[in-house]
Design a protein around this motif. Sequence first.
Motif, PDB file in Angstrom:
ATOM      1  N   GLY A  97       0.811  -1.217   0.000  1.00 43.93           N
ATOM      2  CA  GLY A  97       0.000   0.000   0.000  1.00 43.93           C
ATOM      3  C   GLY A  97       0.846   1.270   0.000  1.00 43.93           C
ATOM      4  O   GLY A  97       1.968   1.281   0.510  1.00 43.93           O
ATOM      5  N   GLU A  98       0.299   2.318  -0.585  1.00 43.14           N
ATOM      6  CA  GLU A  98       1.069   3.553  -0.774  1.00 43.14           C
ATOM      7  C   GLU A  98       1.477   4.208   0.545  1.00 43.14           C
ATOM      8  O   GLU A  98       2.614   4.654   0.698  1.00 43.14           O
ATOM      9  CB  GLU A  98       0.261   4.538  -1.624  1.00 43.14           C
ATOM     10  CG  GLU A  98       0.107   4.114  -3.075  1.00 43.14           C
ATOM     11  CD  GLU A  98      -0.376   5.249  -3.956  1.00 43.14           C
ATOM     12  OE1 GLU A  98      -0.117   6.422  -3.608  1.00 43.14           O
ATOM     13  OE2 GLU A  98      -1.008   4.957  -4.983  1.00 43.14           O
ATOM     14  N   GLU A  99       0.554   4.270   1.495  1.00 37.73           N
ATOM     15  CA  GLU A  99       0.871   4.974   2.745  1.00 37.73           C
ATOM     16  C   GLU A  99       2.023   4.287   3.476  1.00 37.73           C
ATOM     17  O   GLU A  99       2.994   4.947   3.890  1.00 37.73           O
ATOM     18  CB  GLU A  99      -0.356   5.024   3.649  1.00 37.73           C
ATOM     19  CG  GLU A  99      -0.077   5.736   4.972  1.00 37.73           C
ATOM     20  CD  GLU A  99      -1.262   5.729   5.918  1.00 37.73           C
ATOM     21  OE1 GLU A  99      -1.090   6.187   7.054  1.00 37.73           O
ATOM     22  OE2 GLU A  99      -2.350   5.255   5.521  1.00 37.73           O
ATOM     23  N   THR A 100       1.930   2.968   3.644  1.00 37.25           N
ATOM     24  CA  THR A 100       2.998   2.251   4.345  1.00 37.25           C
ATOM     25  C   THR A 100       4.306   2.335   3.562  1.00 37.25           C
ATOM     26  O   THR A 100       5.384   2.524   4.144  1.00 37.25           O
ATOM     27  CB  THR A 100       2.602   0.779   4.560  1.00 37.25           C
ATOM     28  OG1 THR A 100       1.389   0.721   5.315  1.00 37.25           O
ATOM     29  CG2 THR A 100       3.698   0.028   5.304  1.00 37.25           C
ATOM     30  N   HIS A 102       5.473   4.713   1.599  1.00 35.33           N
ATOM     31  CA  HIS A 102       6.160   6.000   1.751  1.00 35.33           C
ATOM     32  C   HIS A 102       6.692   6.190   3.172  1.00 35.33           C
ATOM     33  O   HIS A 102       7.771   6.784   3.360  1.00 35.33           O
ATOM     34  CB  HIS A 102       5.216   7.132   1.365  1.00 35.33           C
ATOM     35  CG  HIS A 102       4.917   7.191  -0.099  1.00 35.33           C
ATOM     36  ND1 HIS A 102       5.902   7.385  -1.050  1.00 35.33           N
ATOM     37  CD2 HIS A 102       3.751   7.053  -0.786  1.00 35.33           C
ATOM     38  CE1 HIS A 102       5.361   7.387  -2.255  1.00 35.33           C
ATOM     39  NE2 HIS A 102       4.060   7.177  -2.128  1.00 35.33           N
ATOM     40  N   ARG A 103       5.985   5.674   4.156  1.00 39.49           N
ATOM     41  CA  ARG A 103       6.465   5.794   5.537  1.00 39.49           C
ATOM     42  C   ARG A 103       7.734   4.978   5.750  1.00 39.49           C
ATOM     43  O   ARG A 103       8.657   5.412   6.455  1.00 39.49           O
ATOM     44  CB  ARG A 103       5.369   5.367   6.508  1.00 39.49           C
ATOM     45  CG  ARG A 103       4.194   6.357   6.575  1.00 39.49           C
ATOM     46  CD  ARG A 103       3.048   5.802   7.378  1.00 39.49           C
ATOM     47  NE  ARG A 103       3.441   5.558   8.760  1.00 39.49           N
ATOM     48  CZ  ARG A 103       3.119   4.448   9.446  1.00 39.49           C
ATOM     49  NH1 ARG A 103       2.441   3.490   8.861  1.00 39.49           N
ATOM     50  NH2 ARG A 103       3.496   4.327  10.697  1.00 39.49           N
ATOM     51  N   ASP A 106      10.645   6.819   3.973  1.00 38.37           N
ATOM     52  CA  ASP A 106      11.063   7.985   4.752  1.00 38.37           C
ATOM     53  C   ASP A 106      11.857   7.564   5.992  1.00 38.37           C
ATOM     54  O   ASP A 106      12.843   8.221   6.366  1.00 38.37           O
ATOM     55  CB  ASP A 106       9.836   8.807   5.173  1.00 38.37           C
ATOM     56  CG  ASP A 106       9.182   9.532   4.003  1.00 38.37           C
ATOM     57  OD1 ASP A 106       9.828   9.630   2.936  1.00 38.37           O
ATOM     58  OD2 ASP A 106       8.027   9.971   4.152  1.00 38.37           O
ATOM     59  N   PRO A 160       4.574   2.102  -5.752  1.00 33.36           N
ATOM     60  CA  PRO A 160       4.287   1.485  -4.448  1.00 33.36           C
ATOM     61  C   PRO A 160       3.405   0.253  -4.534  1.00 33.36           C
ATOM     62  O   PRO A 160       3.550  -0.686  -3.741  1.00 33.36           O
ATOM     63  CB  PRO A 160       3.580   2.611  -3.674  1.00 33.36           C
ATOM     64  CG  PRO A 160       4.057   3.871  -4.314  1.00 33.36           C
ATOM     65  CD  PRO A 160       4.218   3.541  -5.768  1.00 33.36           C
TER      66      PRO A 160
END
Length: 278
Positions: A97-100, A102-103, A106, A160
């Motif tokens: 998933g995109e949110e995980t 990118h986290r 980072d 992602p």
Amino acid sequence: MAEELDFENLPFDEKPECFVFDVDGTLTDEESRVGPETLAALKNADDAGFPIILATGRLLFGGTNILRRAGVKGWVIAGAGAIVWNGEEVVRTYPIGEETFHRVVDFAKKYQLVLTGTTVNDLLVQAFNPLAVEHAPRGIMENANEGHPLQEVDFDAVDPMSIEKMGVAAPGKVLDALGSQIEEMFPGAVRGHEMFYDIQAPGVDKWKGIKEALDAQGLDPARALGVGDSDNDVPWISRVGFSVSVAGGSVALKQAVRWTLPPAATPVAKLIDAVISD
């Protein structure tokens, strides 16, 4: 407390009907290589009619190639549960998933870690600190890929939704310091190796794929024999009827199993042969 198995006198009330094996630390040596004795034992199990399921944090090829080398059929649950292969094709994937995604990227940038991403076909790698590469177990990653080359990438240019599992790698002392942060930021993250943390999509673990493989073959988890070595095996190992840890398994795993293997060379191969001949 888990009982140590005696290969000459197995304490099982009935014979298991299938095998479920973790790979690295379970079927492999310290360099993440599966040796000829273990491959031969897998072949013996297949010839004797025991279905085989490999459940691994590796990319898919890292599991399917073991089956190919052993000359056996079986299912592979790869990416620590994110990829399910039925012996012929991928039947399920669980993108991170995109949110995980990118986290995790980072976080790896912030702390200058080695970042990995597993797709169905490749293991992608980016080192944010060149010095980290010298200390990260690259040879172990390459062996775990079963000869499939690592792909060095810029994760900022990666889709992602193509990533099924991610990981961060660093010397053990670095991960010791960051472990609580990683586990708080990414629930379900598991330290499967001194130098690696695995991170999947929320709710995804090896059991999700193993259950699908068992159900599809009409196999009862209570009649499955499973062997693992680390914390990422805990979610599934206690759900099978014959739960076993390797001698050097994690504390959490040993608390979840009924038996442990004795310290020996190629102990899983010896266990397979003992079950077949019992």
